[in-house]
Design a protein around this motif. Structure first.
Motif, PDB file in Angstrom:
ATOM      1  N   THR A 247     -10.097  28.581  38.282  1.00 39.52           N
ATOM      2  CA  THR A 247     -10.646  28.452  37.094  1.00 39.52           C
ATOM      3  C   THR A 247      -9.857  27.516  35.962  1.00 39.52           C
ATOM      4  OG1 THR A 247     -11.812  30.589  37.261  1.00 39.52           O
ATOM      5  CG2 THR A 247     -11.788  29.829  35.151  1.00 39.52           C
ATOM      6  N   LYS A 248      -8.344  27.994  36.296  1.00 44.85           N
ATOM      7  CA  LYS A 248      -7.460  27.584  34.981  1.00 44.85           C
ATOM      8  C   LYS A 248      -6.255  27.625  35.703  1.00 44.85           C
ATOM      9  CE  LYS A 248      -5.692  28.455  30.489  1.00 44.85           C
ATOM     10  NZ  LYS A 248      -5.573  29.614  29.305  1.00 44.85           N
ATOM     11  N   ILE A 249      -5.518  26.289  35.557  1.00 47.89           N
ATOM     12  CA  ILE A 249      -3.941  26.257  35.654  1.00 47.89           C
ATOM     13  C   ILE A 249      -2.963  26.203  34.629  1.00 47.89           C
ATOM     14  CG2 ILE A 249      -2.236  24.784  36.974  1.00 47.89           C
ATOM     15  CD1 ILE A 249      -4.513  23.666  38.734  1.00 47.89           C
ATOM     16  N   ASN A 250      -2.025  27.194  34.716  1.00 46.37           N
ATOM     17  CA  ASN A 250      -1.143  27.256  33.757  1.00 46.37           C
ATOM     18  C   ASN A 250       0.427  26.842  34.303  1.00 46.37           C
ATOM     19  OD1 ASN A 250      -2.567  28.291  31.520  1.00 46.37           O
ATOM     20  ND2 ASN A 250      -1.364  30.231  31.442  1.00 46.37           N
ATOM     21  N   VAL A 251       0.818  25.846  33.697  1.00 44.98           N
ATOM     22  CA  VAL A 251       2.203  25.355  34.171  1.00 44.98           C
ATOM     23  C   VAL A 251       3.135  25.604  33.134  1.00 44.98           C
ATOM     24  CG1 VAL A 251       3.560  23.659  34.948  1.00 44.98           C
ATOM     25  CG2 VAL A 251       0.960  23.672  35.646  1.00 44.98           C
ATOM     26  N   SER A 252       3.895  26.660  33.352  1.00 45.79           N
ATOM     27  CA  SER A 252       4.776  27.078  32.246  1.00 45.79           C
ATOM     28  C   SER A 252       6.024  27.962  32.859  1.00 45.79           C
ATOM     29  CB  SER A 252       3.917  27.730  31.351  1.00 45.79           C
ATOM     30  OG  SER A 252       3.635  29.006  31.793  1.00 45.79           O
ATOM     31  N   PRO A 253       6.888  28.041  31.970  1.00 46.86           N
ATOM     32  CA  PRO A 253       8.114  28.925  32.310  1.00 46.86           C
ATOM     33  C   PRO A 253       7.760  30.464  32.449  1.00 46.86           C
ATOM     34  CG  PRO A 253       8.436  28.002  30.220  1.00 46.86           C
ATOM     35  CD  PRO A 253       7.308  27.362  30.778  1.00 46.86           C
ATOM     36  N   ALA A 254       8.468  31.360  33.015  1.00 43.11           N
ATOM     37  CA  ALA A 254       7.965  32.504  32.917  1.00 43.11           C
ATOM     38  C   ALA A 254       7.933  33.406  31.842  1.00 43.11           C
ATOM     39  CB  ALA A 254       8.981  33.485  33.801  1.00 43.11           C
ATOM     40  N   ASN A 255       8.542  33.272  30.752  1.00 43.46           N
ATOM     41  CA  ASN A 255       8.413  33.671  29.510  1.00 43.46           C
ATOM     42  C   ASN A 255       7.289  33.289  28.431  1.00 43.46           C
ATOM     43  OD1 ASN A 255       9.994  31.257  29.264  1.00 43.46           O
ATOM     44  ND2 ASN A 255      10.619  31.690  27.248  1.00 43.46           N
ATOM     45  N   PHE A 256       6.668  32.177  29.111  1.00 43.47           N
ATOM     46  CA  PHE A 256       5.403  31.848  28.560  1.00 43.47           C
ATOM     47  C   PHE A 256       4.044  31.805  29.514  1.00 43.47           C
ATOM     48  CE2 PHE A 256       8.712  29.642  25.957  1.00 43.47           C
ATOM     49  CZ  PHE A 256       8.211  30.211  24.587  1.00 43.47           C
ATOM     50  N   ALA A 257       4.277  32.349  30.548  1.00 44.72           N
ATOM     51  CA  ALA A 257       3.280  32.417  31.697  1.00 44.72           C
ATOM     52  C   ALA A 257       2.063  33.014  31.404  1.00 44.72           C
ATOM     53  CB  ALA A 257       3.933  33.204  32.909  1.00 44.72           C
ATOM     54  N   LEU A 258       1.945  34.024  30.531  1.00 43.49           N
ATOM     55  CA  LEU A 258       0.649  34.362  30.099  1.00 43.49           C
ATOM     56  C   LEU A 258      -0.031  34.053  28.907  1.00 43.49           C
ATOM     57  CD1 LEU A 258       1.264  38.173  31.121  1.00 43.49           C
ATOM     58  CD2 LEU A 258      -0.076  36.377  32.278  1.00 43.49           C
ATOM     59  N   GLU A 259       0.665  32.910  28.146  1.00 41.46           N
ATOM     60  CA  GLU A 259       0.211  32.422  26.845  1.00 41.46           C
ATOM     61  C   GLU A 259      -1.180  32.069  26.863  1.00 41.46           C
ATOM     62  OE1 GLU A 259       2.271  29.202  24.507  1.00 41.46           O
ATOM     63  OE2 GLU A 259       3.326  30.621  23.936  1.00 41.46           O
ATOM     64  N   GLY A 260      -2.092  32.410  26.205  1.00 48.36           N
ATOM     65  CA  GLY A 260      -3.425  31.652  26.112  1.00 48.36           C
ATOM     66  C   GLY A 260      -4.475  32.491  27.198  1.00 48.36           C
ATOM     67  N   ILE A 261      -3.831  33.659  27.868  1.00 47.71           N
ATOM     68  CA  ILE A 261      -4.653  34.092  28.743  1.00 47.71           C
ATOM     69  C   ILE A 261      -5.056  35.631  28.327  1.00 47.71           C
ATOM     70  CG2 ILE A 261      -4.698  35.400  30.952  1.00 47.71           C
ATOM     71  CD1 ILE A 261      -2.600  33.132  31.980  1.00 47.71           C
ATOM     72  N   THR A 262      -6.601  35.942  28.059  1.00 55.56           N
ATOM     73  CA  THR A 262      -6.930  37.272  27.655  1.00 55.56           C
ATOM     74  C   THR A 262      -6.866  38.340  29.037  1.00 55.56           C
ATOM     75  OG1 THR A 262      -8.133  36.352  26.055  1.00 55.56           O
ATOM     76  CG2 THR A 262      -8.669  38.494  26.597  1.00 55.56           C
ATOM     77  N   ILE A 263      -6.248  39.374  29.105  1.00 54.54           N
ATOM     78  CA  ILE A 263      -6.202  40.200  29.821  1.00 54.54           C
ATOM     79  C   ILE A 263      -7.056  41.568  29.517  1.00 54.54           C
ATOM     80  CG2 ILE A 263      -4.709  42.018  31.064  1.00 54.54           C
ATOM     81  CD1 ILE A 263      -2.420  39.841  31.079  1.00 54.54           C
ATOM     82  N   ASP A 264      -7.949  41.851  30.623  1.00 54.78           N
ATOM     83  CA  ASP A 264      -9.031  42.792  30.384  1.00 54.78           C
ATOM     84  C   ASP A 264      -8.837  44.042  31.373  1.00 54.78           C
ATOM     85  OD1 ASP A 264     -10.460  41.864  32.707  1.00 54.78           O
ATOM     86  OD2 ASP A 264     -11.672  40.486  30.945  1.00 54.78           O
ATOM     87  N   SER A 265      -9.756  44.837  31.324  1.00 55.68           N
ATOM     88  CA  SER A 265      -9.582  45.934  32.254  1.00 55.68           C
ATOM     89  C   SER A 265     -10.084  45.515  33.740  1.00 55.68           C
ATOM     90  CB  SER A 265     -10.321  47.082  31.999  1.00 55.68           C
ATOM     91  OG  SER A 265     -11.929  46.668  31.901  1.00 55.68           O
ATOM     92  N   TYR A 266     -10.559  44.208  34.045  1.00 51.09           N
ATOM     93  CA  TYR A 266     -10.964  43.665  35.318  1.00 51.09           C
ATOM     94  C   TYR A 266     -10.018  42.588  35.496  1.00 51.09           C
ATOM     95  CZ  TYR A 266     -15.068  46.052  34.324  1.00 51.09           C
ATOM     96  OH  TYR A 266     -15.956  47.118  33.952  1.00 51.09           O
ATOM     97  N   THR A 267      -8.898  42.483  35.245  1.00 48.02           N
ATOM     98  CA  THR A 267      -7.620  41.533  35.432  1.00 48.02           C
ATOM     99  C   THR A 267      -6.615  42.218  36.365  1.00 48.02           C
ATOM    100  OG1 THR A 267      -7.999  40.678  33.266  1.00 48.02           O
ATOM    101  CG2 THR A 267      -5.985  40.030  34.520  1.00 48.02           C
ATOM    102  N   VAL A 268      -6.380  41.244  37.353  1.00 46.84           N
ATOM    103  CA  VAL A 268      -5.362  41.918  38.374  1.00 46.84           C
ATOM    104  C   VAL A 268      -4.444  40.688  38.578  1.00 46.84           C
ATOM    105  CG1 VAL A 268      -6.849  43.415  39.532  1.00 46.84           C
ATOM    106  CG2 VAL A 268      -6.757  41.018  40.378  1.00 46.84           C
ATOM    107  N   ALA A 269      -3.155  41.027  39.226  1.00 44.32           N
ATOM    108  CA  ALA A 269      -2.283  39.876  39.418  1.00 44.32           C
ATOM    109  C   ALA A 269      -1.585  39.979  40.727  1.00 44.32           C
ATOM    110  CB  ALA A 269      -1.239  40.011  38.299  1.00 44.32           C
ATOM    111  N   LEU A 270      -1.175  38.964  41.382  1.00 42.19           N
ATOM    112  CA  LEU A 270      -0.500  38.564  42.536  1.00 42.19           C
ATOM    113  C   LEU A 270       0.803  37.969  42.407  1.00 42.19           C
ATOM    114  CD1 LEU A 270      -3.071  38.047  45.330  1.00 42.19           C
ATOM    115  CD2 LEU A 270      -1.662  40.023  45.238  1.00 42.19           C
ATOM    116  N   LEU A 271       2.082  38.458  42.642  1.00 36.23           N
ATOM    117  CA  LEU A 271       3.262  37.692  42.450  1.00 36.23           C
ATOM    118  C   LEU A 271       3.630  37.106  43.806  1.00 36.23           C
ATOM    119  CD1 LEU A 271       5.074  40.110  40.078  1.00 36.23           C
ATOM    120  CD2 LEU A 271       3.528  38.557  39.609  1.00 36.23           C
ATOM    121  N   MET A 272       3.545  35.626  43.812  1.00 36.28           N
ATOM    122  CA  MET A 272       3.736  35.117  45.030  1.00 36.28           C
ATOM    123  C   MET A 272       4.360  33.813  45.033  1.00 36.28           C
ATOM    124  SD  MET A 272      -0.048  35.502  46.890  1.00 36.28           S
ATOM    125  CE  MET A 272       0.570  34.997  48.617  1.00 36.28           C
ATOM    126  N   THR A 273       5.369  33.743  44.111  1.00 34.37           N
ATOM    127  CA  THR A 273       5.979  32.736  43.571  1.00 34.37           C
ATOM    128  C   THR A 273       7.506  32.455  44.514  1.00 34.37           C
ATOM    129  OG1 THR A 273       7.708  33.712  42.121  1.00 34.37           O
ATOM    130  CG2 THR A 273       5.540  32.946  41.137  1.00 34.37           C
TER     131      THR A 273
END
Length: 366
Positions: A247-273
């Motif tokens: 849906t979207k690609i964020n190219v950013s350093p770690a401290n700005f990785a979630l900038e502009g992203i709305t997190i809700d109760s249906y949001t999950v994450a996978l750390l695979m860097t």
């Protein structure tokens, strides 16, 4: 969610090409069936089908019934009794041992609150919607009221002309307690049943990492109707050519990785860097947002080190929803199998299931 989007797309296409359509919806199931209430199929006058109401056994008969509905412009309720061996002679025999009630409604493109339009509103954003569909098993041969009500946040859409007061009062009572609403069939009397359907937004997956091993995750997630936001610090890896379905690609350093992203109760994450420092920074932010699921790729020792790192910063966090290593134990080895394992775990966690064999489950599987 993918099926619903496909139905909306087919609806828009039919509207553009001036093809009459009908919507078939499973509104009630007694016993066992392949699909549950809320399964839908759009049928055009040309016989094109989008979606499904069974494993393939009911679609042919439903198509014929739908074409009658389109011709007569009057809804009908069709009941398939798969507990009756006589159904075999009609080619219906599902072996499911259940009774399936399917509502078939003609769609008027000029009606801004027709059943497909209401469904479209229900899935238009990441807010939970609730649909109400009124039908009558007793008066199945009569025209059905159908899908006429939508509650979404503070918005209430309805067509209540000709509907009995007790039915309206029951729907409004359910909608007024929207925080407690669940999928259910309300049987008011011999003549009125109401299918209450909660339309949840799709799962939003924050996929950290644009390496080759996350490509299968993005592809498989798309098949499942999961909306993927890809996040990585490497512009040459995080590209639409490598990840065309996200849906979207964020190219950013770690401290700005979630900038502009709305997190809700249906949001999950996978750390695979495969980048410990990047993930340590990201994980701190994720934990503060209290996601339902955070998966960490790699050995258990890596997850433990990440926790130790954050605990030295005296971070007060709930680690109960952190899963590391990611995935269900299915013997996954390659990237595709790991993707299957991880996405299966996400589904199990969000559904409140343990991910065990259905063979070993006592009672019905649904």
């Amino acid at each position: 969610m993918n099926e619903q989007k496909s139905i909306i797309k087919a609806y828009e296409s039919a509207k553009k090409n001036q093809l009459k359509v009908a919507l078939a919806t499973v509104v009630q199931v007694d016993g066992s069936a392949y699909r549950r209430p809320g399964a839908r199929m759009l049928i055009t006058e040309a016989g094109e089908l989008t979606g499904a109401i069974s494993g393939g056994c009911l679609e042919g008969d439903a198509l014929r019934k739908a074409q009658t509905v389109i011709f007569q412009q009057e809804s009908m309720l069709v009941t398939y009794d798969t507990t009756d061996e006589d159904d075999q002679k009609f080619g219906i025999g599902l072996g499911c041992n259940g009774i399936i009630h399917v509502l078939i409604e003609p769609i008027n493109f000029q009606d801004e609150l027709n059943p497909v339009a209401l469904l479209q509103m229900a899935i238009s954003d990441r807010e939970v919607g609730v649909l109400a569909t009124v039908f009558s098993v007793k008066n199945a041969r009569s025209a059905q009221i159908g899908t006429r009500f939508l509650k979404k946040g503070d918005t209430y859409k309805k067509k209540d002309i000709g509907i009995a007061t007790p039915v309206l009062e029951e729907i409004e009572s359910v909608f007024s307690n929207s925080d407690l609403v669940k999928n259910e069939i309300l049987i008011l009397d011999d003549s009125h049943s109401i299918f209450i359907e909660v339309i949840h937004p799709p799962i939003q997956l924050l996929l950290f990492g644009a390496g080759n091993d996350t490509i299968p995750v993005a592809k498989m997630a798309d098949l499942l109707g999961i909306e993927v936001i890809l996040i990585d610090g490497r512009a040459n890896q995080a590209t639409t050519s490598r990840f065309p379905t996200v849906t979207k690609i964020n190219v950013s350093p770690a401290n700005f990785a979630l900038e502009g992203i709305t997190i809700d109760s249906y949001t999950v994450a996978l750390l695979m860097t495969h980048n410990f420092e990047y993930e340590a920074t990201v994980l701190e932010t994720l934990l503060s947002n209290k996601l339902s699921y955070v998966g960490i790729l790699g050995p258990k020792k890596k997850s433990e080190k990440l926790r130790e790192r954050l605990e030295t910063k005296e971070l007060q966090a709930d680690w109960s929803n952190v899963y590391g290593p990611i995935g269900l134990d299915i013997g996954a080895e390659n990237s595709e199998e790991i993707a299957l394992s991880a996405l299966s775990e996400i589904k199990a966690v969000l559904a409140g299931k343990s991910g065990t064999f259905l063979r070993d489950k006592q009672g019905p599987i649904h």
